[in-house]
Design an enzyme around this catalytic site. Structure first.
Site, mmCIF file in Angstrom:
data_model
loop_
_atom_site.group_PDB
_atom_site.id
_atom_site.type_symbol
_atom_site.label_atom_id
_atom_site.label_comp_id
_atom_site.label_asym_id
_atom_site.label_seq_id
_atom_site.Cartn_x
_atom_site.Cartn_y
_atom_site.Cartn_z
ATOM 1 N N SER B 23 52.688 42.048 39.371
ATOM 2 C CA SER B 23 51.962 43.084 39.527
ATOM 3 C C SER B 23 50.360 42.801 39.959
ATOM 4 O O SER B 23 49.835 41.414 39.736
ATOM 5 C CB SER B 23 51.718 43.816 37.975
ATOM 6 O OG SER B 23 50.583 44.591 38.221
ATOM 7 N N ASN B 71 40.267 36.107 41.371
ATOM 8 C CA ASN B 71 40.227 37.678 41.826
ATOM 9 C C ASN B 71 39.647 38.259 40.632
ATOM 10 O O ASN B 71 39.642 37.890 39.510
ATOM 11 C CB ASN B 71 41.520 38.196 42.170
ATOM 12 C CG ASN B 71 42.199 38.968 40.979
ATOM 13 O OD1 ASN B 71 41.924 39.695 40.411
ATOM 14 N ND2 ASN B 71 43.310 38.062 40.376
ATOM 15 N N GLY B 74 39.746 44.293 39.238
ATOM 16 C CA GLY B 74 39.349 45.065 38.055
ATOM 17 C C GLY B 74 40.103 46.381 37.874
ATOM 18 O O GLY B 74 39.533 47.695 37.563
ATOM 19 N N ASN B 128 50.329 45.480 30.248
ATOM 20 C CA ASN B 128 49.538 44.424 30.726
ATOM 21 C C ASN B 128 48.247 44.537 29.301
ATOM 22 O O ASN B 128 47.420 45.450 29.151
ATOM 23 C CB ASN B 128 48.824 44.964 32.005
ATOM 24 C CG ASN B 128 47.594 43.956 32.388
ATOM 25 O OD1 ASN B 128 47.444 42.857 31.817
ATOM 26 N ND2 ASN B 128 47.036 44.221 33.537
ATOM 27 N N CYS B 131 44.475 41.683 31.164
ATOM 28 C CA CYS B 131 43.837 41.721 32.590
ATOM 29 C C CYS B 131 42.315 41.132 31.993
ATOM 30 O O CYS B 131 41.516 41.508 31.132
ATOM 31 C CB CYS B 131 43.570 43.082 33.068
ATOM 32 S SG CYS B 131 42.600 42.856 34.568
ATOM 33 N N LYS B 166 53.309 41.390 28.977
ATOM 34 C CA LYS B 166 52.882 40.168 29.775
ATOM 35 C C LYS B 166 51.981 39.583 29.082
ATOM 36 O O LYS B 166 50.916 40.122 28.742
ATOM 37 C CB LYS B 166 52.644 40.829 31.116
ATOM 38 C CG LYS B 166 51.901 39.729 32.118
ATOM 39 C CD LYS B 166 51.566 40.493 33.395
ATOM 40 C CE LYS B 166 51.230 39.408 34.582
ATOM 41 N NZ LYS B 166 51.242 40.058 35.901
ATOM 42 N N ILE B 192 53.019 33.906 32.991
ATOM 43 C CA ILE B 192 51.754 34.232 32.624
ATOM 44 C C ILE B 192 50.719 35.071 33.295
ATOM 45 O O ILE B 192 51.097 35.079 34.661
ATOM 46 C CB ILE B 192 50.708 32.737 32.247
ATOM 47 C CG1 ILE B 192 50.645 32.037 33.763
ATOM 48 C CG2 ILE B 192 51.421 31.918 31.410
ATOM 49 C CD1 ILE B 192 49.810 30.724 33.624
ATOM 50 N N ASN B 193 49.646 35.707 32.790
ATOM 51 C CA ASN B 193 48.715 36.464 33.466
ATOM 52 C C ASN B 193 47.905 35.295 34.005
ATOM 53 O O ASN B 193 48.114 34.327 33.944
ATOM 54 C CB ASN B 193 47.885 37.538 32.741
ATOM 55 C CG ASN B 193 47.485 38.661 33.637
ATOM 56 O OD1 ASN B 193 46.943 38.235 34.515
ATOM 57 N ND2 ASN B 193 47.633 39.798 33.071
ATOM 58 N N GLY B 218 48.076 31.029 41.607
ATOM 59 C CA GLY B 218 48.226 30.351 42.860
ATOM 60 C C GLY B 218 48.829 29.028 42.381
ATOM 61 O O GLY B 218 49.024 28.830 41.131
#
Lengths: 255, 305
Positions: B23, B71, B74, B128, B131, B166, B192-193, B218
Site C-alpha cells: 500500500s 516519506n 500523510g 493500517n 501510519c 498491518k 512491516i510498515n 527501502g
C-alpha cells in the site's frame, strides 16, 4: 492523451559541462525520443552505485532521426552529482516520457524561462520553428550559454541577469509587461522558479493572453502513484505534478 | 508462467502468485498497468483509504536516505466514497485481487469502512494501524496490543472479507502485537510498515520533511523486516505477508524462508516499475532450479542447524 511509456537502459553519448555545476547529457534512446513532447520529462535511474530513487529531468532536446535525448541539469544533490560523473559509454535507465507537455497549438508564443527552467523550453522552441520568442533570466553571464542554444530556433531573444553582467539587470520577468504591450503574442509559456512563473502568469492575464507553467516537485515514482508531488489546484482538487502536469494552465494551479 | 508453481491461497484469497504490491507504493495498480500484468500479482494493496478525503501533509514529502527513503505523504486519498464510486469500477477489467488498505481515526470508523468495503470486487481489507505520518490516524492502534485487537474485532464484525492487519515495526515486542491481533480474529498479518525516521538540513537547520518525521522504507529496512517476519511467523498460525525492502527475487526468497506465505513489493516499485514482474519470474526460475513443486514448500524452511 497519455503518451506510451518506456523503462529502458540508454547509453550516454556525450556529457559536457556548460557552466559551473551545469551539464548537458545526451543519451541514445530512440523509443522515448520518438514520442516525447516538449514539456514532458523522464525519471533517470543510476544503475549500480548508491543512489536509490530516480531523478526527474526535463527533456531539453529530442532528435527523432538520431534517436537521441539531451538533458540540461544543474548538480543539486547526490543524484545529479552522480549523473554528472558518468562518461560516454555508460548506461542509465530512463522511465518516460512522463507527464503532459506544453500546448503546441499556438502561433506566436513568448517563452519565459529562468535558470534551468529554460531546459524544456529549448525543446519547445525547436518544435515551434522560429515562431516563438524567448525571454531568458539567469544569475550571471557565465550561465547564459542558453543564448547560443536558443539562437537557431527563436525569432527574438531577450535576456536579463541578476547581476547585470549580460542583458538587463534584474529579473527577466520585469521585462515582460513591455514585451506583451504590442499584443504580438498569443500565449506565455513559462518555466523557472515558482515566483517567476506566478508573476509571468499575472502579467499574461493582465495582457489578456493565456499562460502555461511547468511545476517542479520532488517525486519518487513519476507515474502518479506515490503522491509525493501533489499540489493544490485552484478548483479545490489535488493535482499530481508528475501525471496531471508538469505543465498546467496557470489558472489551474495559481490563485 | 508454467504449471502454477507460484499459485497459492492465503486467508481464503486465491492468488496466481504470492507477490503483492504494498500500500502507498503502487497507487491503485492502474498506474503501473503498462509495466505489470496486474492479474499475475497476488494482490494490489491499494493506497490507504479513509472515511473522508485527505489532502495529506504540506511541504516536502520524500527524501532519499542511504539505501532507502523517508516519506510523509500523510494518507492523501480521495476518501472511501470516491474509491467505491469511481476507482473500484475502473479496476474491474484488470482482474486483480484488490486489497483495500484502510485507516480510521476511531475504532468504530474501522468498522464503518470495513462494512462499506464489503462489496464485490474487493478481495480483502488491510487494516493500517501503523501510519507514522498522521496525528489522528493509527499510530495508537499500532503500538498498543489491546487497541490493535479492538480494531481487528471492529472490522471483523462488519465484513465477511478476509481481514489483514498491518503491523508497525515501531514497537518493543512485535510478537506480542501479532499474538494480540491473531487472538482478535485477524485472518492474516502484514509486516512491516515503515520505520519512523527523520533528516535535518545542516545548512538551514530545518527538518527536510514537511512533517519533520517520516517513514523509512527501502533496502535499508530489509534486515529488520526479515527478522520481524521470522519472529512473528513462528509464533502465529495465521499467514504472514512479508514486506520491507524487497527489491529482488532473492530478497523475496529470504522472506519465504523466514516464514512469510506471501510477500509485498513496496519502494522497489518506484525504482523499477516492473520490479514485481521481475520478482515473479525470478521466483519461478528458482523453484524450478530447486526442483520444488510449489512456493509453499519454501515457507518457513530456514535451517538453523
Amino acid at each position: 492523451m497519455d503518451l506510451p511509456k518506456f523503462s529502458l537502459d540508454a547509453e550516454i553519448l556525450s556529457q559536457e559541462q556548460m557552466a559551473e555545476n551545469v551539464y548537458r547529457m545526451t543519451v541514445h534512446c530512440p523509443q522515448i525520443a520518438g514520442v516525447a513532447q516538449p514539456g514532458t520529462f523522464v525519471q533517470m535511474r543510476l544503475l549500480g552505485g548508491d543512489v536509490l530513487l530516480r531523478r526527474p529531468l526535463g527533456i531539453a532536446e529530442a532528435e527523432r532521426e538520431k534517436g537521441t535525448l539531451s538533458f540540461l541539469y544543474r548538480v543539486l544533490g547526490k543524484g545529479t552529482a552522480a549523473f554528472s560523473r558518468l562518461r560516454p559509454g555508460a548506461q542509465v535507465n530512463l522511465l518516460g516520457p512522463l507527464g503532459h507537455g506544453f500546448c503546441m497549438d499556438l502561433h506566436r508564443p513568448l517563452l519565459v524561462g529562468g535558470g534551468m527552467g529554460l531546459s524544456p523550453l529549448l525543446f519547445y522552441a525547436r518544435c515551434m520553428e522560429k515562431r516563438a520568442d524567448v525571454l531568458m533570466g539567469g544569475r550571471h553571464a557565465g550561465e547564459m550559454f542558453w543564448t547560443e542554444l536558443f539562437k537557431p530556433y527563436v525569432s527574438k531573444s531577450y535576456l536579463a541577469t541578476d547581476d547585470g553582467s549580460l542583458g538587463s539587470k534584474g529579473f527577466a520577468v520585469s521585462l515582460l509587461p513591455k514585451l506583451l504591450e504590442k499584443g504580438e503574442y498569443d500565449a506565455v509559456i513559462a518555466c523557472g522558479p515558482e515566483i517567476m512563473m506566478e508573476r509571468a502568469a499575472e502579467m499574461a492575464k493582465a495582457a489578456g493572453i493565456p499562460c502555461q507553467v511547468s511545476l517542479e516537485k520532488r517525486m519518487a515514482c513519476g507515474l502518479g502513484a506515490c503522491l509525493s508531488c501533489s499540489v493544490d489546484a485552484s478548483d479545490g482538487t489535488r493535482k499530481k505534478v508528475c501525471k496531471d502536469g508538469p505543465v498546467f494552465w496557470a489558472e489551474e494551479v495559481f490563485p | 508462467m508454467n504449471g502454477g508453481l507460484l499459485k497459492t491461497e492465503l486467508a481464503g484469497i486465491s492468488m496466481n502468485t504470492p507477490v503483492l504490491t504494498a500500500s502507498g507504493t503502487f497507487g491503485f495498480g492502474e498506474e503501473f498497468a503498462e509495466f505489470v500484468d496486474l492479474s499475475l500479482l497476488g494482490g494490489v494493496m491499494v493506497k490507504g483509504t479513509t472515511r473522508k478525503p485527505r489532502r495529506g501533509n504540506a511541504g516536502v514529502r520524500i527524501a532519499e536516505t542511504p539505501s532507502g527513503m523517508l516519506n510523509c505523504i500523510g494518507l492523501e486519498n480521495p476518501g472511501v466514497d470516491v474509491f467505491l464510486q469511481e476507482t473500484l469500477p475502473r479496476l474491474m477489467p484488470y482482474h486483480m485481487n484488490v486489497i483495500v488498505n484502510i485507516s480510521g481515526t476511531t475504532v468504530e470508523e474501522y468498522g464503518v469502512l470495513a462494512e462499506m468495503l464489503d462489496v464485490p470486487g474487493v478481495a480483502a481489507i488491510e487494516l493500517n494501524v501503523s501510519c507514522p505520518n498522521v496525528k489522528d490516524g493509527g499510530i495508537v492502534f499500532g503500538t498498543d496490543p489491546k487497541a490493535a485487537a479492538s480494531v481487528v474485532k471492529a472490522a471483523k464484525k462488519w465484513t465477511k472479507k478476509p481481514v489483514i492487519l498491518k503491523l508497525s515495526p515501531n514497537v518493543t515486542d512485535i510478537v506480542l502485537m501479532a499474538k494480540a491481533v491473531e487472538a482478535a480474529g485477524a485472518d492474516a498479518i502484514s509486516l512491516i510498515n515503515t520505520l519512523l525516521g527523520m533528516e535535518i538540513d545542516i545548512h538551514t537547520w530545518r527538518p527536510t520533511l514537511g512533517n519533520i518525521t517520516g517513514g523509512l522504507s527501502g533496502p535499508c529496512v530489509k534486515p529488520v523486516a526479515l527478522r520481524m517476519v521470522w519472529q512473528v511467523a513462528q509464533n502465529v498460525k495465521v499467514p504472514v505477508i512479508g514486506m520491507g525492502g524487497i527489491a529482488s527475487w532473492q530478497d523475496a526468497v529470504e522472506f519465504f524462508l523466514a516464514g512469510a506465505s506471501a510477500v509485498a513489493v513496496g519502494t522497489a516499485n518506484f525504482v523499477n516499475p516492473h520490479a514485481a514482474m521481475d520478482i515473479i519470474r525470478g521466483l519461478e526460475a528458482y523453484l524450478q532450479e530447486k526442483k520444488l513443486g510449489s512456493i509453499r514448500e519454501l515457507v518457513g524452511k530456514m535451517d538453523c542447524g
